[in-house]
Every structure is written in C-alpha cells, then in structure tokens.
Design an enzyme around this catalytic site. Structure first.
Site, PDB file in Angstrom:
ATOM      1  N   ASN A  10       0.783  -1.235   0.000  1.00 33.22           N
ATOM      2  CA  ASN A  10       0.000   0.000   0.000  1.00 33.22           C
ATOM      3  C   ASN A  10       0.816   1.287   0.000  1.00 33.22           C
ATOM      4  O   ASN A  10       0.258   2.366   0.110  1.00 33.22           O
ATOM      5  CB  ASN A  10      -0.972   0.003   1.176  1.00 33.22           C
ATOM      6  N   CYS A  11       2.105   1.195  -0.155  1.00 30.12           N
ATOM      7  CA  CYS A  11       2.977   2.370  -0.186  1.00 30.12           C
ATOM      8  C   CYS A  11       2.752   3.135  -1.500  1.00 30.12           C
ATOM      9  O   CYS A  11       2.755   2.547  -2.583  1.00 30.12           O
ATOM     10  CB  CYS A  11       4.429   1.917  -0.070  1.00 30.12           C
TER      11      CYS A  11
END
Length: 116
Positions: free
Chosen positions: A10-11
């Site tokens: 999710n970065c």
C-alpha cells in the site's frame, strides 16, 4: 528478464513504481516484505552493494518514532538489525533486475535501466 520489486503493497511510492513497470510492459515479481518478511542475506547484499545509509529509510515515520538510542550511532549491523525487526524501515522500492539494484523510485533511473 523478470525483475523483482520489494516493498510494501500500500505504499504510494510502490504504487508509482509498479505502475511504471506495468505501463512499460516490464514483467516483475512483487515481494511484500511487510507481509512476507525479508531475510538477512538479502539485506546484507543490498547494504554491501548500496550502503546501509541508502537502504535504511530514515525519513519514514517508523524510523522517526524510534527511541533516540536506537537512532543514534548507527552502524551497518545496527541498521540491518533495525530493518530485520521492522521491514517498513527499508527504503522503497528495492528493484533487482538484470544484476542491477535500484533503491527508491525515480522514473528516469528506471528508464535508463530498462532502455525506455
């Protein structure tokens, strides 16, 4: 050549890097080191090739929240121990491709690596 990109799902920077690879039709395998972990051998190889100060993400909140004693007097071994304990302290993404190692995402560096 299949690249391997290491990071956290999710970065935002990871999303940009993976999007760049997909837009340019570059096959890759994704290793989520927050979910799957990372082994000492990989970290040592990255540190030996790029330097612990490049691999360790000192700008991230995980590192900044550490007690002062953990952030001070860093050495290669101390940095590796921190990253093994909390993989989110590894700068993202780490890309292995064709024997090369790219740490962080800059479209121009990816373009130079993949000839696009």
């Amino acid at each position: 050549m299949t690249a391997i990109i290491y990071g956290i799902k999710n970065c935002d920077t990871m999303k940009k890097a993976r999007g760049w690879l997909e837009e340019h039709g570059i096959a890759y395998d994704f290793h989520d080191y927050k979910a799957m972990g990372i082994d000492r051998a990989h970290l040592e190889q990255w540190v030996d090739r790029a330097g612990w100060d490049i691999v360790l993400n000192r700008a991230g909140t995980t590192f900044r929240k550490l007690p002062d004693a953990d952030r001070e007097n860093l050495t290669r071994e101390k940095a590796i121990a921190l990253m093994l304990d909390q993989p989110s302290m590894i700068k993202r993404p780490v890309l292995e491709a064709g024997g090369k190692l790219l740490i962080g995402f800059k479209p121009e560096n990816y373009g130079a690596e993949f000839g696009t």
